[in-house]
Design an enzyme around this catalytic site. Structure first.
Site, PDB file in Angstrom:
ATOM      1  N   ARG A  83      54.794  30.008  43.802  1.00 52.59           N
ATOM      2  CA  ARG A  83      54.472  28.440  44.291  1.00 52.59           C
ATOM      3  C   ARG A  83      53.796  27.717  43.035  1.00 52.59           C
ATOM      4  O   ARG A  83      54.104  26.552  42.458  1.00 52.59           O
ATOM      5  CB  ARG A  83      53.496  28.536  45.244  1.00 52.59           C
ATOM      6  CG  ARG A  83      54.105  28.514  46.595  1.00 52.59           C
ATOM      7  CD  ARG A  83      53.641  29.184  47.687  1.00 52.59           C
ATOM      8  NE  ARG A  83      53.537  30.458  47.229  1.00 52.59           N
ATOM      9  CZ  ARG A  83      54.477  31.668  47.700  1.00 52.59           C
ATOM     10  NH1 ARG A  83      55.154  31.299  48.755  1.00 52.59           N
ATOM     11  NH2 ARG A  83      54.244  32.986  47.283  1.00 52.59           N
ATOM     12  N   LYS A 141      48.912  42.774  21.933  1.00 48.95           N
ATOM     13  CA  LYS A 141      48.523  43.303  20.716  1.00 48.95           C
ATOM     14  C   LYS A 141      46.903  43.550  20.411  1.00 48.95           C
ATOM     15  O   LYS A 141      46.500  43.836  19.459  1.00 48.95           O
ATOM     16  CB  LYS A 141      49.225  42.783  19.168  1.00 48.95           C
ATOM     17  CG  LYS A 141      50.583  42.892  19.197  1.00 48.95           C
ATOM     18  CD  LYS A 141      51.282  42.695  17.825  1.00 48.95           C
ATOM     19  CE  LYS A 141      52.389  41.617  17.784  1.00 48.95           C
ATOM     20  NZ  LYS A 141      52.691  41.123  16.867  1.00 48.95           N
ATOM     21  N   HIS A 152      40.672  28.522  43.489  1.00 43.26           N
ATOM     22  CA  HIS A 152      41.959  28.277  43.365  1.00 43.26           C
ATOM     23  C   HIS A 152      42.011  26.581  43.796  1.00 43.26           C
ATOM     24  O   HIS A 152      42.651  26.378  44.808  1.00 43.26           O
ATOM     25  CB  HIS A 152      43.043  28.993  44.286  1.00 43.26           C
ATOM     26  CG  HIS A 152      44.278  28.812  44.113  1.00 43.26           C
ATOM     27  ND1 HIS A 152      44.941  27.883  43.238  1.00 43.26           N
ATOM     28  CD2 HIS A 152      45.384  29.583  44.275  1.00 43.26           C
ATOM     29  CE1 HIS A 152      46.250  28.035  43.138  1.00 43.26           C
ATOM     30  NE2 HIS A 152      46.650  29.090  43.976  1.00 43.26           N
TER      31      HIS A 152
HETATM   32  N1   CP Z   1      49.557  29.925  47.124  1.00 43.39           N
HETATM   33  C1   CP Z   1      49.776  30.573  45.596  1.00 43.39           C
HETATM   34  O1   CP Z   1      48.786  30.765  44.939  1.00 43.39           O
HETATM   35  O2   CP Z   1      50.977  31.048  45.616  1.00 43.39           O
HETATM   36  P1   CP Z   1      51.574  31.804  44.271  1.00 43.39           P
HETATM   37  O3   CP Z   1      50.661  33.057  44.003  1.00 43.39           O
HETATM   38  O4   CP Z   1      52.978  32.004  44.618  1.00 43.39           O
HETATM   39  O5   CP Z   1      51.214  30.623  42.963  1.00 43.39           O
END
Ligand code: CP
Length: 314
Positions: free
Chosen positions: A65, A93, A144
């Site tokens: 995503r 490397k 995130h």
């Molecule tokens: N929600 C999310 O971060 O999904 P992915 O790991 O697919 O990016």
């Protein structure tokens, strides 16, 4: 960490975390995402806000995503996108991440979208960036932020507001960077209650999540909730959990239709993905009328457009 993402004029310089980002910045990003979405849904062309800009995807962990939606967002606003191939690069490397960043910056890259298993890697790169913006696409169990923003936008769409809502975040909260960014965003926008639920071994310490209610009682967490956010069991991060049994976990903490009936009748069901069907959520709930999981995915593109435009627009 939050200090280096805002410049001396109060503008967003990098996006590393929603912690201490503040309501004004969050609202502005959500409003910009909604405006870009309205443009697309009206059938109008998007403005080429990122024309002449180069965005580099630096993903050291798998992603479907986040990586795809960052790429689509950047391309649709006119940017050139480079999907950096870690496996065939000089990082394999022994080149340091800082030297890789400096090398790619010297090629006139404007932004780096970074996912890494180590907490703080995007912030480390932000401290070294000369000109480019760093966007955290998920670091360890730390943050995130674009997932947090797209979750806020999805809730705001369905509920018309964030303030006053009761939100249950359930599952592997301890290892979840999504949960942390959701908590920071929900708190900034004055959610009434943030309930964190899961087995004791998968819950954070109370001092790490001040203001949240922690419980291992799934029914209590769901009681009259407006929003239920289910989290993935992160098999890659819980190998140390002795005796973990998927069927037993689903019986105690899986979101089934019967369980969901404890939440408000108009409660929305969310999941950041990827989903483990039959482990943390029943397939008929994931695909059911209260699920907004695919709305989250769709909103991810507009949120990432908004963040890139905010960081890169001249
Ligand atoms: N929600 C999310 O971060 O999904 P992915 O790991 O697919 O990016």
């Amino acid at each position: 960490m939050s200090a280096i993402q805002i410049d001396e004029h109060g503008r967003l310089r990098h996006l590393l975390t929603l912690e201490n980002l503040g309501r004004a910045h969050i609202d502005a990003l959500l409003d910009r995402a909604a405006a870009l979405r309205a443009t697309v849904r009206a059938g109008s062309a998007l403005p080429p806000l990122l024309a002449g800009r180069t965005v580099v995807n630096l993903f050291f962990e798998p992603s479907t995503r986040t990586r795809t939606s960052f790429e689509l967002a950047a391309r649709r606003l006119g940017a050139l996108v480079v999907n950096f191939d870690i496996g065939s690069s000089s990082t394999s490397k022994g080149e340091s991440l800082e030297d890789t960043l400096a090398t790619l910056e010297a090629m006139d890259s404007d932004a780096f979208v970074v996912r890494h298993k180590e907490n703080g890697t995007p912030a480390r790169l932000a401290a070294h960036a000369r000109r480019a913006a760093i966007l955290n696409a998920g670091d360890g169990n730390h943050a995130h932020p674009t997932q947090g923003l797209l979750d806020l936008l999805t809730i705001r769409d369905r509920k018309g507001r964030i303030d006053g809502l009761k939100v249950a975040i359930c599952g592997d909260v301890k290892h979840s960077r999504v949960a942390r960014s959701d908590i920071h965003g929900l708190a900034a926008l004055d959610a009434a209650e943030i309930r964190l639920c899961g087995p004791a071994a998968l819950l954070p310490a109370q001092e790490d999540v001040p203001g949240c209610r922690i419980t291992s009682d799934f029914d209590a967490a769901l009681d009259a909730a407006d929003v239920v956010i289910m989290l993935r069991i992160q098999k890659e991060r819980i190998e140390h959990l002795p005796g973990f049994d998927e069927a037993e976990y689903f019986a105690r903490y899986g979101l089934t239709r019967a369980r969901l009936a404890r939440a408000r009748p108009d409660a929305v069901v969310m999941h950041p993905g990827p989903i483990n069907r039959g482990i943390e959520i029943a397939p008929d709930v994931a695909d059911g009328t209260q699920s907004v999981i695919l709305d989250q995915v769709a909103n991810g593109i507009f949120v990432r457009m908004a963040v890139l435009a905010e960081l890169l627009q001249r």
